[in-house]
Design a protein around this motif. Structure first.
Motif, short mmCIF file in Angstrom:
data_model
loop_
_atom_site.label_atom_id
_atom_site.label_comp_id
_atom_site.label_asym_id
_atom_site.label_seq_id
_atom_site.Cartn_x
_atom_site.Cartn_y
_atom_site.Cartn_z
N GLN A 177 0.83 -1.21 0.00
CA GLN A 177 0.00 0.00 0.00
C GLN A 177 0.86 1.26 0.00
OE1 GLN A 177 -2.42 -0.76 3.48
NE2 GLN A 177 -4.17 -1.35 2.24
N VAL A 178 1.89 1.28 0.86
CA VAL A 178 2.78 2.45 0.92
C VAL A 178 3.51 2.63 -0.40
CG1 VAL A 178 4.86 3.37 2.02
CG2 VAL A 178 3.04 2.40 3.43
N ALA A 179 3.95 1.52 -1.00
CA ALA A 179 4.64 1.61 -2.30
C ALA A 179 3.73 2.22 -3.35
CB ALA A 179 5.09 0.21 -2.73
N ILE A 180 2.46 1.81 -3.38
CA ILE A 180 1.50 2.36 -4.35
C ILE A 180 1.32 3.86 -4.13
CG2 ILE A 180 -0.92 2.34 -5.05
CD1 ILE A 180 -0.93 -0.68 -4.47
N ILE A 181 1.16 4.26 -2.86
CA ILE A 181 0.95 5.67 -2.54
C ILE A 181 2.15 6.51 -3.00
CG2 ILE A 181 0.71 7.33 -0.65
CD1 ILE A 181 -0.78 5.10 0.90
N LEU A 182 3.37 6.04 -2.66
CA LEU A 182 4.57 6.82 -2.98
C LEU A 182 4.83 6.87 -4.48
CD1 LEU A 182 6.98 5.71 -0.10
CD2 LEU A 182 5.43 7.68 -0.20
N VAL A 183 4.56 5.79 -5.18
CA VAL A 183 4.76 5.79 -6.64
C VAL A 183 3.86 6.83 -7.29
CG1 VAL A 183 4.34 4.46 -8.74
CG2 VAL A 183 5.62 3.43 -6.86
N PHE A 184 2.61 6.86 -6.90
CA PHE A 184 1.69 7.84 -7.50
C PHE A 184 2.06 9.26 -7.09
CE2 PHE A 184 -1.00 4.20 -8.43
CZ PHE A 184 -1.60 4.58 -9.62
N MET A 185 2.45 9.45 -5.82
CA MET A 185 2.78 10.79 -5.35
C MET A 185 4.00 11.35 -6.07
SD MET A 185 0.95 12.35 -3.00
CE MET A 185 -0.33 12.05 -1.78
N PHE A 212 2.76 12.11 -10.08
CA PHE A 212 2.34 13.50 -9.91
C PHE A 212 3.48 14.43 -9.50
CE2 PHE A 212 -1.60 11.09 -9.46
CZ PHE A 212 -2.43 11.79 -10.32
N ASN A 213 4.71 13.90 -9.45
CA ASN A 213 5.91 14.72 -9.31
C ASN A 213 5.92 15.62 -8.08
OD1 ASN A 213 7.07 13.73 -11.78
ND2 ASN A 213 5.67 15.10 -12.89
N ILE A 214 5.47 15.10 -6.95
CA ILE A 214 5.62 15.83 -5.70
C ILE A 214 7.12 15.90 -5.40
CG2 ILE A 214 5.12 15.84 -3.22
CD1 ILE A 214 2.70 16.39 -4.96
N PRO A 215 7.67 17.09 -5.12
CA PRO A 215 9.12 17.21 -4.93
C PRO A 215 9.61 16.49 -3.67
CG PRO A 215 8.01 19.26 -4.39
CD PRO A 215 6.97 18.39 -5.00
#
Length: 732
Positions: free
Chosen positions: A596-604, A608-611
């Protein structure tokens, strides 16, 4: 006092009547247990005295609600008596010497207490691992029990079995490790008569050939005549404790059901006609009224005697004295096997069970992995974007100025109002022109526009010759609809940005000899981007919130379901402790959490290029710790509530307070002072500041703002676990 003596000896139906009980397997003295408080207090066990000899088959009989299940729960240490004592072979339940809960006891609760997603073989293997039987022994016992209990193929799922077959699997679990103490709560319910006969024959064989002591409750009174001894219960009292043969002989009645009725008649609880009109058949539930009759047991060196006497209240009591018999059975000694507080075999059994349950629930896994992705995408797409196509009413009465009228042959005219309107971003601001002030103002009142820009007639002239006009004529009048703060701020920001561009353009294009220098210069930021977005502000909190609450919901529901189905309590009786159960769930759910955390971080970060200016490893670690913190909080909820709906309400009840108070949606500094103290006491506030410092400042663990977020998260994990342990202690 009248004394009636019977010289018949007690025994089982195979004629083996030669037993002398050297010691008691179970003793309950003056046992009392009640539920509720004040006016709602209900006495469930009322000064119970009960003795079960080693090797006996003890039939505990009584109507529903008389306290049988509560009594059994005190034996397996699931409940504690309010008053009195319980001893298992001379030791209190819960001690190492008693080994109950643990390997000494086999327990079949009234509910099924099975995992529907497991097969029969997997269920038996699960309990075999808990009891450290080994693969070969578990296989041998499983094959015997499948054949003996007439169960279908071992690869059948529990959920695919009939109710009667599920009861037999539950019975098989209790018999699997050949325990010294077998506690069976209604084992023959839903079982056909032939199999019921086989079960009783097997119990008698176990009793004859081993030291096993068996306690069995049943609604079928007549089948209890096969027990070595029976205890008749009514509303928390023990009416009688004797062998079925002695009871029937004393009352000169061949029916054990009629003996039960006779006891009630002698105590004045039933009308004489109740015996004929009771509707009892051989296999029916007991329907009785309360009684104060008590039968107790007294040991002596004399012949078996049934002593009938009147007590002080005028009720009868019976005292049974066992006969001196020839056969001496090996006494039940205290266990020398010391159970480990944390057993690798038990934890691995729990983990395997949890993994099988997870992988069999495909829809659950799909939702567990899809929801974080969907929520992350929705957040990044919907939050932080600049509002567009915002309608603004414009009433421009400015006549501008023709410099040819002022300076002949200049042939130049300007309209500052028009120039300003041209500077507005047409993707964000849609200008709706109105001829009069009232028409433009009405558009705002009607909700057709978010604001009104009003330019007076002499607006341009007043800018060129300010001394000749009043201040009101030199100003752009703005009338806003401020019901949506974010839209209002967006529009006002566009107004000021357009004004700044106008000033620079006007100076450079219209009056080339005029140099305008702004007194305020915004340099490159120390941290963050030049144009920060609300998405960047909220992203750290959203990462932690999703990790925390997704994990919390999984753990709280998983525990509640196990408790509701009885599997949780059955595992405790088998010797598993709460720490092992929690660790097994944490290990299992950690695998889900990592994905779940991997999915969240990949999308973020990838989509979506969150710095991220700092260490991604620290971001991942803090996200996982927050997930573990959510799991422990879910564990606390699960031990505190009894059903899924309450767990769901508790989870939803804390979601919005944590979301709103943790500085995720709005800075903590913008809250009242009192709420700020509450905010900083929550598990996510410092963690949110920590991950924000990592992402946008590039800080590491040497900074207080970073490492303190980790420390607070770990402290909250300890608080949740300690709170859960306290709740379990209080409930127990």
């Amino acid at each position: 006092m009248t004394e009636i003596t019977s010289n018949s000896s007690q025994g089982s139906d195979d004629g083996d009547n030669s037993r002398q009980w050297q010691e008691s397997a179970i003793e309950i003295r003056d046992g009392c247990k009640s539920y509720g408080r004040g006016k709602n207090k209900t006495q469930v066990l009322n000064h119970i005295d009960l003795t079960v000899p080693v090797g006996a088959i003890y039939g505990l009989l009584g109507p529903s609600g008389c306290g049988k299940t509560t009594l059994l729960s005190t034996l397996v240490n699931s409940l504690s008596l309010d008053h009195g004592s319980v001893l298992i072979c001379g030791y209190k339940p819960g001690t190492v010497e008693a080994a109950v809960p643990g390997h000494r006891v086999g327990f079949m609760p009234q509910e099924l207490a099975l995992m529907p997603a497991l097969t029969i073989n997997e269920t038996l293997q699960y309990f075999g691992r808990i009891h450290s039987l080994g693969k070969e022994k578990t296989k041998e016992r499983s094959e015997f029990l499948l054949k003996f209990l007439d169960l279908p193929n071992g690869v059948r799922l529990i959920s695919q079995l009939s109710g009667g077959q599920q009861r037999r699997v539950s019975f098989a679990v209790a018999l699997l490790h050949e325990p010294e103490l077998l506690i069976l709560d209604e084992p023959t319910v839903g079982v056909d008569p032939l199999l019921r006969t086989n079960i009783w024959e097997h119990l008698n064989k176990v009793s004859r050939t081993t030291n096993a002591t068996i306690i069995i409750t049943t609604h079928y009174i007549e089948e209890a005549r096969q027990a070595t001894r029976v205890g008749l219960m009514r509303r928390g009292h023990l009416l009688a404790e004797a062998s079925p043969q002695n009871l029937m002989q004393h009352f000169a009645n061949p029916s054990l059901e009629d003996v039960f009725l006779e006891l009630c008649l002698r105590d004045g609880d039933l009308d004489p006609s109740a015996k004929q009109n009771s509707g009892f058949e051989k296999e029916t539930d007991i329907e009785m009224q309360p009684s104060d009759a008590v039968m107790t047991r007294r040991q002596s060196q004399a012949s078996t005697a049934l002593v009938v006497r009147l007590n002080s209240s005028g009720h009868h009591s019976m005292l049974q004295e066992p006969t001196i018999l020839n056969h001496i059975k090996k006494p039940w000694t205290a266990t020398s096997k010391r159970e480990k507080f944390l057993s690798g075999a038990r934890i691995s059994a729990l983990i395997v069970k949890n993994i099988i349950n997870l992988t069999r629930n495909v829809m659950f896994l799909l939702l567990a992995f899809a929801l974080p992705a969907i929520q992350t995408v929705l957040f990044c797409v919907t939050i932080g974007g600049t509002p567009k196509n915002l309608h603004v009413a414009v009433t421009n009465l400015d006549n501008g100025i023709n410099f040819d009228n002022v300076i002949p042959k200049l042939n130049y005219s300007i309209n500052i109002a028009d120039a300003y309107l041209n500077e507005l971003n047409d993707e964000i601001i849609i200008q709706d022109a109105f001829d009069t002030f009232d028409a433009g103002f009405g558009a705002v009142e009607d909700g057709d526009a978010w604001g009104l820009l009003y330019f007076p007639e002499n607006f341009t002239v007043a800018q060129i010759f300010p001394d000749a006009y009043n201040v009101s004529e030199r100003q752009i009048h703005v009338y806003m609809d401020n019901t949506n703060q974010q839209i209002s701020y967006t529009i006002l920001l566009q107004f000021f940005a357009a004004l700044q561009r106008l000033v620079v353009d006007f100076a450079s294009n219209n009056f080339t000899d005029v140099s305008i220098v702004s007194p305020l210069k915004i340099e490159d930021p120390v941290y963050g981007s030049t144009n920060p977005t609300f998405t960047e502000f909220m992203a750290p909190g959203v990462i932690l919130t999703l990790s925390y609450f997704m994990a919390m919901s999984l753990t709280s529901v998983a525990f509640v379901i196990e408790k509701k189905e009885g599997l949780y309590n059955r595992a405790l009786v088998a010797g598993v402790n709460n720490l092992e159960i929690m660790l097994a769930h944490l290990v299992t759910q950690l695998a889900v959490l990592i994905i779940q955390v991997a999915i969240i971080l990949v999308f973020m970060f990838a989509v979506f290029n969150i710095p991220c200016e700092g260490s991604m490893s620290l971001v991942i670690l803090l996200s996982l710790l927050q997930g573990l913190c959510g799991m422990t909080f879910g564990y606390f909820i699960s031990v505190s509530v009894e059903d899924e709906m309450t767990a769901f309400q508790a989870a939803m009840g804390v979601f919005y307070p944590i979301l709103l108070l943790s500085g995720i949606v709005w800075p903590v500094q913008g809250m009242p002072i009192g709420l700020q103290y509450i905010s900083y006491a929550l598990p996510q506030t410092y963690a949110c500041d920590s991950i924000r410092a990592i992402l946008y400042r590039g800080w590491n663990l040497t900074y207080f703002d970073v490492y303190f977020g980790f420390i607070v998260t770990i402290i909250w994990m300890a608080i949740h676990v300690s709170g859960a342990a306290l709740v379990l202690t209080i409930k127990h």
